[in-house]
Design a protein around this motif. Sequence first.
Motif, mmCIF file in Angstrom:
data_model
loop_
_atom_site.group_PDB
_atom_site.id
_atom_site.type_symbol
_atom_site.label_atom_id
_atom_site.label_comp_id
_atom_site.label_asym_id
_atom_site.label_seq_id
_atom_site.Cartn_x
_atom_site.Cartn_y
_atom_site.Cartn_z
ATOM 1 N N GLN A 128 -7.533 4.386 -3.444
ATOM 2 C CA GLN A 128 -6.267 4.581 -2.750
ATOM 3 C C GLN A 128 -6.452 4.892 -1.267
ATOM 4 O OE1 GLN A 128 -3.187 6.800 -5.279
ATOM 5 N NE2 GLN A 128 -5.086 7.193 -6.375
ATOM 6 N N SER A 129 -7.690 5.099 -0.832
ATOM 7 C CA SER A 129 -7.949 5.278 0.595
ATOM 8 C C SER A 129 -7.671 3.995 1.373
ATOM 9 C CB SER A 129 -9.408 5.694 0.826
ATOM 10 O OG SER A 129 -9.714 6.886 0.149
ATOM 11 N N LEU A 130 -7.693 2.855 0.683
ATOM 12 C CA LEU A 130 -7.507 1.560 1.332
ATOM 13 C C LEU A 130 -6.045 1.193 1.505
ATOM 14 C CD1 LEU A 130 -10.269 -0.415 -0.579
ATOM 15 C CD2 LEU A 130 -10.445 0.686 1.658
ATOM 16 N N GLY A 131 -5.194 1.643 0.587
ATOM 17 C CA GLY A 131 -3.784 1.300 0.642
ATOM 18 C C GLY A 131 -3.062 1.812 -0.583
ATOM 19 N N PRO A 132 -1.748 1.690 -0.613
ATOM 20 C CA PRO A 132 -0.966 2.229 -1.722
ATOM 21 C C PRO A 132 -1.129 1.422 -3.005
ATOM 22 C CG PRO A 132 0.441 1.011 -0.216
ATOM 23 C CD PRO A 132 -0.913 1.067 0.428
ATOM 24 N N PHE A 133 -0.969 2.121 -4.131
ATOM 25 C CA PHE A 133 -0.983 1.498 -5.452
ATOM 26 C C PHE A 133 0.271 1.912 -6.209
ATOM 27 C CE2 PHE A 133 -5.294 0.453 -4.598
ATOM 28 C CZ PHE A 133 -5.682 -0.509 -5.533
ATOM 29 N N TRP A 134 0.691 1.026 -7.098
ATOM 30 C CA TRP A 134 1.835 1.300 -7.961
ATOM 31 C C TRP A 134 1.452 0.988 -9.397
ATOM 32 C CZ3 TRP A 134 2.002 -1.162 -3.293
ATOM 33 C CH2 TRP A 134 2.798 -0.586 -2.287
ATOM 34 N N GLY A 135 2.135 1.642 -10.350
ATOM 35 C CA GLY A 135 1.804 1.397 -11.736
ATOM 36 C C GLY A 135 3.008 1.492 -12.647
ATOM 37 N N ILE A 136 2.787 1.092 -13.876
ATOM 38 C CA ILE A 136 3.771 1.223 -14.943
ATOM 39 C C ILE A 136 3.148 2.081 -16.037
ATOM 40 C CG2 ILE A 136 5.091 -0.010 -16.714
ATOM 41 C CD1 ILE A 136 5.162 -2.415 -14.828
ATOM 42 N N LYS A 137 3.884 3.072 -16.482
ATOM 43 C CA LYS A 137 3.389 3.978 -17.510
ATOM 44 C C LYS A 137 4.309 3.925 -18.729
ATOM 45 C CE LYS A 137 1.347 7.263 -14.211
ATOM 46 N NZ LYS A 137 1.251 8.676 -13.784
ATOM 47 N N THR A 138 3.744 4.221 -19.874
ATOM 48 C CA THR A 138 4.529 4.401 -21.082
ATOM 49 C C THR A 138 4.065 5.688 -21.756
ATOM 50 O OG1 THR A 138 5.203 3.434 -23.201
ATOM 51 C CG2 THR A 138 2.962 2.950 -22.473
ATOM 52 N N GLU A 139 4.992 6.570 -21.984
ATOM 53 C CA GLU A 139 4.703 7.892 -22.549
ATOM 54 C C GLU A 139 3.614 8.606 -21.736
ATOM 55 O OE1 GLU A 139 3.773 7.234 -26.640
ATOM 56 O OE2 GLU A 139 5.848 6.747 -27.179
ATOM 57 N N GLY A 140 3.705 8.443 -20.420
ATOM 58 C CA GLY A 140 2.762 9.103 -19.518
ATOM 59 C C GLY A 140 1.416 8.419 -19.378
ATOM 60 N N ARG A 141 1.231 7.301 -20.048
ATOM 61 C CA ARG A 141 -0.048 6.576 -20.029
ATOM 62 C C ARG A 141 0.047 5.380 -19.110
ATOM 63 N NH1 ARG A 141 -1.908 3.018 -25.241
ATOM 64 N NH2 ARG A 141 -3.891 2.201 -24.433
ATOM 65 N N LEU A 142 -0.897 5.247 -18.175
ATOM 66 C CA LEU A 142 -0.920 4.124 -17.250
ATOM 67 C C LEU A 142 -1.330 2.855 -17.996
ATOM 68 C CD1 LEU A 142 -0.679 3.188 -14.261
ATOM 69 C CD2 LEU A 142 -3.145 3.613 -14.058
ATOM 70 N N ILE A 143 -0.470 1.838 -17.960
ATOM 71 C CA ILE A 143 -0.770 0.611 -18.694
ATOM 72 C C ILE A 143 -0.895 -0.616 -17.789
ATOM 73 C CG2 ILE A 143 0.280 1.461 -20.820
ATOM 74 C CD1 ILE A 143 2.745 -0.288 -20.157
ATOM 75 N N ALA A 144 -0.471 -0.509 -16.541
ATOM 76 C CA ALA A 144 -0.591 -1.636 -15.612
ATOM 77 C C ALA A 144 -0.528 -1.106 -14.186
ATOM 78 C CB ALA A 144 0.513 -2.661 -15.842
ATOM 79 N N MET A 145 -1.206 -1.801 -13.259
ATOM 80 C CA MET A 145 -1.182 -1.359 -11.866
ATOM 81 C C MET A 145 -1.531 -2.510 -10.942
ATOM 82 S SD MET A 145 -4.736 0.783 -11.340
ATOM 83 C CE MET A 145 -6.332 -0.044 -11.496
ATOM 84 N N ALA A 146 -1.239 -2.306 -9.670
ATOM 85 C CA ALA A 146 -1.608 -3.232 -8.600
ATOM 86 C C ALA A 146 -1.435 -2.495 -7.283
ATOM 87 C CB ALA A 146 -0.752 -4.492 -8.624
ATOM 88 N N GLY A 147 -2.115 -2.988 -6.243
ATOM 89 C CA GLY A 147 -1.995 -2.319 -4.947
ATOM 90 C C GLY A 147 -2.519 -3.161 -3.813
ATOM 91 N N GLN A 148 -2.871 -2.489 -2.739
ATOM 92 C CA GLN A 148 -3.362 -3.154 -1.534
ATOM 93 C C GLN A 148 -4.790 -2.693 -1.264
ATOM 94 O OE1 GLN A 148 -0.605 -2.824 1.806
ATOM 95 N NE2 GLN A 148 1.118 -2.644 0.396
ATOM 96 N N ARG A 149 -5.627 -3.627 -0.789
ATOM 97 C CA ARG A 149 -7.026 -3.288 -0.526
ATOM 98 C C ARG A 149 -7.346 -3.581 0.943
ATOM 99 N NH1 ARG A 149 -11.571 -5.781 -4.436
ATOM 100 N NH2 ARG A 149 -10.891 -7.703 -3.393
ATOM 101 N N LEU A 150 -7.980 -4.703 1.255
ATOM 102 C CA LEU A 150 -8.298 -5.017 2.640
ATOM 103 C C LEU A 150 -7.017 -5.213 3.448
ATOM 104 C CD1 LEU A 150 -11.193 -7.616 2.187
ATOM 105 C CD2 LEU A 150 -11.393 -5.172 2.662
ATOM 106 N N ARG A 151 -7.040 -4.713 4.685
ATOM 107 C CA ARG A 151 -5.883 -4.903 5.559
ATOM 108 C C ARG A 151 -6.365 -5.247 6.959
ATOM 109 N NH1 ARG A 151 -1.656 -0.324 5.565
ATOM 110 N NH2 ARG A 151 -0.439 -2.004 6.535
ATOM 111 N N GLN A 152 -5.730 -6.265 7.543
ATOM 112 C CA GLN A 152 -5.988 -6.671 8.917
ATOM 113 C C GLN A 152 -4.653 -6.692 9.651
ATOM 114 O OE1 GLN A 152 -6.681 -8.549 6.225
ATOM 115 N NE2 GLN A 152 -8.901 -8.422 6.021
ATOM 116 N N THR A 153 -4.698 -6.837 10.943
ATOM 117 C CA THR A 153 -3.463 -6.907 11.710
ATOM 118 C C THR A 153 -2.621 -8.086 11.217
ATOM 119 O OG1 THR A 153 -4.603 -6.010 13.648
ATOM 120 C CG2 THR A 153 -2.481 -7.078 14.017
#
Length: 226
Positions: A128-153
């Motif tokens: 998460q130091s590279l960029g934001p991540f988002w996820g989907i949880k069910t009953e508090g359990r993370l089951i899917a995610m995606a985010g941002q990694r490399l970033r340039q101008t």
Amino acid sequence: MRHILDRPIWSALDTVHADLAEGSERARRYPPSIVPFAAAADNTPESLEALEDLPEADETMLLVEAGPIAIPPGLVVVSEALAVQMVAERPHERIVDNRIQPLDQSDAEEMLALATLTKPGPFTLRAQSLGPFWGIKTEGRLIAMAGQRLRQTGFAELSGLCTHPEFQRRGLGTLLFRFVAGEIATQGETAYLHAYAINTPAIALYKSLGFRLRCEMNLRIVKRRA
């Protein structure tokens, strides 16, 4: 003239992620605790020598470039592969879905466990130091995610897309893909991604979601020569 995404690791460490860079004006890398990516500024002997000096004896580094990757004599190739780089053909619309929630450092261990299980690419507790991540949880359990990694101008890499095997084929990955692409477009940036060239089903899916092939990319994992 080179495109800013031809050397995506170098251009990220030279622009948006400059505050994370280790090394010099000749060669840079991310802290290994974040991601094992590194790059030389160019293929001059001075830059390749600086790249050679970056890793410790027990460390590997991952290099990604559009053209042939020059390897200095002090490094040896551990593995290599052919990848493709894909870029959004148009800005994606922003999506609002109450199933999707931002992830933070309290989710790091569960994110790493999901990435270790599904293998979307290099992933660490500090991703998460590279960029934001988002996820989907069910009953508090993370089951899917995606985010941002490399970033340039002007660009941001969509990465870390994965779904737990028990919850695949429910459209969660596609939903998160479209969500992150929309968030990147909202920032005024162009989304792009990398995929292994042999992963034709994923490439076909990304094309259907509005991404086009920009170029082939060479990938090499290197370490210090013994």
